[in-house]
Design a protein around this motif. Sequence first.
Motif, PDB file in Angstrom:
ATOM      1  N   TYR A  47       0.809  -1.217   0.000  1.00  0.00           N
ATOM      2  CA  TYR A  47       0.000   0.000   0.000  1.00  0.00           C
ATOM      3  C   TYR A  47       0.844   1.270   0.000  1.00  0.00           C
ATOM      4  O   TYR A  47       0.354   2.333  -0.384  1.00  0.00           O
ATOM      5  CB  TYR A  47      -0.971  -0.018   1.180  1.00  0.00           C
ATOM      6  CG  TYR A  47      -2.153  -0.919   0.922  1.00  0.00           C
ATOM      7  CD1 TYR A  47      -3.114  -0.579  -0.026  1.00  0.00           C
ATOM      8  CD2 TYR A  47      -2.298  -2.129   1.598  1.00  0.00           C
ATOM      9  CE1 TYR A  47      -4.189  -1.407  -0.288  1.00  0.00           C
ATOM     10  CE2 TYR A  47      -3.371  -2.970   1.343  1.00  0.00           C
ATOM     11  CZ  TYR A  47      -4.317  -2.602   0.402  1.00  0.00           C
ATOM     12  OH  TYR A  47      -5.381  -3.430   0.143  1.00  0.00           O
ATOM     13  N   ARG A  48       2.110   1.161   0.423  1.00  0.00           N
ATOM     14  CA  ARG A  48       2.947   2.361   0.350  1.00  0.00           C
ATOM     15  C   ARG A  48       3.249   2.738  -1.100  1.00  0.00           C
ATOM     16  O   ARG A  48       3.686   3.856  -1.374  1.00  0.00           O
ATOM     17  CB  ARG A  48       4.254   2.176   1.135  1.00  0.00           C
ATOM     18  CG  ARG A  48       5.290   1.327   0.430  1.00  0.00           C
ATOM     19  CD  ARG A  48       6.708   1.536   0.958  1.00  0.00           C
ATOM     20  NE  ARG A  48       6.872   1.158   2.346  1.00  0.00           N
ATOM     21  CZ  ARG A  48       8.068   0.974   2.912  1.00  0.00           C
ATOM     22  NH1 ARG A  48       9.173   1.102   2.187  1.00  0.00           N
ATOM     23  NH2 ARG A  48       8.167   0.651   4.171  1.00  0.00           N
ATOM     24  N   GLN A  49       3.015   1.783  -2.050  1.00  0.00           N
ATOM     25  CA  GLN A  49       3.276   2.063  -3.456  1.00  0.00           C
ATOM     26  C   GLN A  49       2.188   2.930  -4.094  1.00  0.00           C
ATOM     27  O   GLN A  49       2.344   3.400  -5.227  1.00  0.00           O
ATOM     28  CB  GLN A  49       3.396   0.735  -4.234  1.00  0.00           C
ATOM     29  CG  GLN A  49       4.437  -0.226  -3.696  1.00  0.00           C
ATOM     30  CD  GLN A  49       5.827   0.377  -3.668  1.00  0.00           C
ATOM     31  OE1 GLN A  49       6.231   1.064  -4.604  1.00  0.00           O
ATOM     32  NE2 GLN A  49       6.564   0.113  -2.595  1.00  0.00           N
ATOM     33  N   GLY A  50       1.069   3.099  -3.392  1.00  0.00           N
ATOM     34  CA  GLY A  50       0.005   3.933  -3.923  1.00  0.00           C
ATOM     35  C   GLY A  50      -1.003   3.155  -4.750  1.00  0.00           C
ATOM     36  O   GLY A  50      -0.888   1.938  -4.945  1.00  0.00           O
ATOM     37  N   SER A  51      -1.986   3.864  -5.264  1.00  0.00           N
ATOM     38  CA  SER A  51      -3.113   3.223  -5.952  1.00  0.00           C
ATOM     39  C   SER A  51      -2.691   2.478  -7.208  1.00  0.00           C
ATOM     40  O   SER A  51      -3.361   1.527  -7.623  1.00  0.00           O
ATOM     41  CB  SER A  51      -4.167   4.264  -6.312  1.00  0.00           C
ATOM     42  OG  SER A  51      -3.607   5.280  -7.133  1.00  0.00           O
ATOM     43  N   THR A 102      -4.338  -4.102  -7.460  1.00  0.00           N
ATOM     44  CA  THR A 102      -4.908  -4.884  -8.553  1.00  0.00           C
ATOM     45  C   THR A 102      -6.069  -5.720  -8.023  1.00  0.00           C
ATOM     46  O   THR A 102      -6.400  -5.682  -6.835  1.00  0.00           O
ATOM     47  CB  THR A 102      -3.850  -5.832  -9.156  1.00  0.00           C
ATOM     48  OG1 THR A 102      -3.635  -6.935  -8.259  1.00  0.00           O
ATOM     49  CG2 THR A 102      -2.526  -5.113  -9.395  1.00  0.00           C
ATOM     50  N   GLN A 103      -6.670  -6.510  -8.913  1.00  0.00           N
ATOM     51  CA  GLN A 103      -7.775  -7.369  -8.504  1.00  0.00           C
ATOM     52  C   GLN A 103      -7.330  -8.448  -7.521  1.00  0.00           C
ATOM     53  O   GLN A 103      -8.161  -9.064  -6.845  1.00  0.00           O
ATOM     54  CB  GLN A 103      -8.393  -8.034  -9.732  1.00  0.00           C
ATOM     55  CG  GLN A 103      -7.430  -8.982 -10.471  1.00  0.00           C
ATOM     56  CD  GLN A 103      -8.023  -9.539 -11.739  1.00  0.00           C
ATOM     57  OE1 GLN A 103      -8.864  -8.895 -12.362  1.00  0.00           O
ATOM     58  NE2 GLN A 103      -7.614 -10.721 -12.140  1.00  0.00           N
ATOM     59  N   HIS A 104      -6.016  -8.690  -7.431  1.00  0.00           N
ATOM     60  CA  HIS A 104      -5.501  -9.731  -6.546  1.00  0.00           C
ATOM     61  C   HIS A 104      -4.986  -9.183  -5.208  1.00  0.00           C
ATOM     62  O   HIS A 104      -4.554  -9.961  -4.353  1.00  0.00           O
ATOM     63  CB  HIS A 104      -4.357 -10.483  -7.234  1.00  0.00           C
ATOM     64  CG  HIS A 104      -4.739 -11.120  -8.523  1.00  0.00           C
ATOM     65  ND1 HIS A 104      -5.673 -12.133  -8.609  1.00  0.00           N
ATOM     66  CD2 HIS A 104      -4.317 -10.885  -9.793  1.00  0.00           C
ATOM     67  CE1 HIS A 104      -5.799 -12.505  -9.869  1.00  0.00           C
ATOM     68  NE2 HIS A 104      -4.993 -11.762 -10.608  1.00  0.00           N
ATOM     69  N   THR A 105      -5.035  -7.866  -5.027  1.00  0.00           N
ATOM     70  CA  THR A 105      -4.417  -7.277  -3.836  1.00  0.00           C
ATOM     71  C   THR A 105      -5.112  -7.698  -2.546  1.00  0.00           C
ATOM     72  O   THR A 105      -4.453  -8.012  -1.546  1.00  0.00           O
ATOM     73  CB  THR A 105      -4.398  -5.738  -3.944  1.00  0.00           C
ATOM     74  OG1 THR A 105      -3.654  -5.364  -5.103  1.00  0.00           O
ATOM     75  CG2 THR A 105      -3.769  -5.119  -2.709  1.00  0.00           C
ATOM     76  N   VAL A 106      -6.434  -7.722  -2.556  1.00  0.00           N
ATOM     77  CA  VAL A 106      -7.154  -8.049  -1.326  1.00  0.00           C
ATOM     78  C   VAL A 106      -6.806  -9.453  -0.847  1.00  0.00           C
ATOM     79  O   VAL A 106      -6.436  -9.666   0.316  1.00  0.00           O
ATOM     80  CB  VAL A 106      -8.678  -7.904  -1.523  1.00  0.00           C
ATOM     81  CG1 VAL A 106      -9.421  -8.454  -0.309  1.00  0.00           C
ATOM     82  CG2 VAL A 106      -9.043  -6.440  -1.731  1.00  0.00           C
TER      83      VAL A 106
END
Length: 459
Positions: free
Chosen positions: A141-145, A149-153
């Motif tokens: 999350y420090r990398q920003g929006s 991706t769809q797999h982040t959660v």
Amino acid sequence: MTSEPRSEVNGPHRGRSEPIAVVGLSCRLPEASGPAAFWELLSEGRDALTDMPADRWESISGDPVDGIRRGGFIDGIADFDASFFGISPREAVVMDPQQRLLLELTWEALEDAGIVASTLESSATSVYVGTAREDYTSLVYRQGSSAITQHTVTGTHRGIIANRVSYALGLNGPSLTVDTSQSSSLVAVHLACESLRTGESDMALAAGVNLNILGEGIGGAEQFGGLSPDGRSFTFDARANGYVRGEGAGVLVLKPLSRALADGDRVLSLILGSAVNNDGATPGLTVPSGAAQERVIRLARERAGVAPDAIQYVELHGTGTPLGDPIEAAALGAALGTLKADGDPLRVGSVKTNIGHLEGAAGIVGLIKTVLSIRHRMLPPSLNFETPNPDIPLGELNLAVNERLSPWPRPDRPLTAGVSSFGMGGSNCHVILTEAPARPADPADPDPAAVDPAADPAD
């Protein structure tokens, strides 16, 4: 394994006191890529603590993290054969390395148990994983929006760590990520054993994982005041001044003993009983309760059905803190040491002196150390012990730190031990285990004197 109808062996009518067999294990720890290397490290009395790898020093601000940088670290945490597990590169890149590591070690543990992973599909195999960190989530999350991706959660959600294993193998038993802070992985073992005894599971995978990949983690531990400024854990020693952080993971394959024998498994050791409780109200949230620790040890021993004299060794929580060590020693002496009538002091030691404190994975590492000690019929040294802590009257408590590689005190008796793990929020766990029963010789074996693989410490 198939989804055949339940029977007396694999059904819901098992005794609540049935021993649980450890039929396979795997681990990846500092300077130890697997169980054989881990035993070599332990038996040689080596210290695997090093300076922190350079790529873990940066904080979220981009500045190097000041302070204590020694710890126990494993290599290659970014390495992962995604295609082997049917995972796309795009999904793999946002998966917490703890998920990846558990997938790999689960496969290795099943191989060690002689189980083909594909045979477990649709089986009542459970997965219990102890962990307490999600450093990778912060890094993502420090990398920003743009990094989302769809797999982040699913890649960063801590609860998915156990579910990822169940999904990959098609397992239908309970699947839980357990967080009781530092006692997480030993509590995971306790829950796995309970699931097996009730018939909820036919087989269980119990694990613990901890990776220290965020600079703020070590900064927070330093601010908390728990870290040793010497970069060493002086468990039960007069120099005790804090713990050292470690990382790695371990997996156990567990079955009820009756099922393991029916399946012809190699049994590495038996878990006889375990217990969990909480400190409740103490002078502070992170101040341990000696009374609660004493109770959980007594309860585990009672559930295991063994007398104090039967227990020859206890793998301590043993962090090497000036507050925790005397409390743990007093509780252990009251629960076991002073109750021994055979004249032998209770041997104790801490794997944290070798590889650091693995926090959420600490308990299962202590358990694996003890299983290996039973298998090899030797007790490895607990390091950094020179002068007993003046607040720990070892003689009065009938305790003795195991300072060198040595045989078990009573090798003519079943080798029986305890393992303790205590969470900083007061969740305490203790497990009692013993050596595996001798397997009867196979009448069809042309050489009855042949060595049984179950008794081969190098296996």
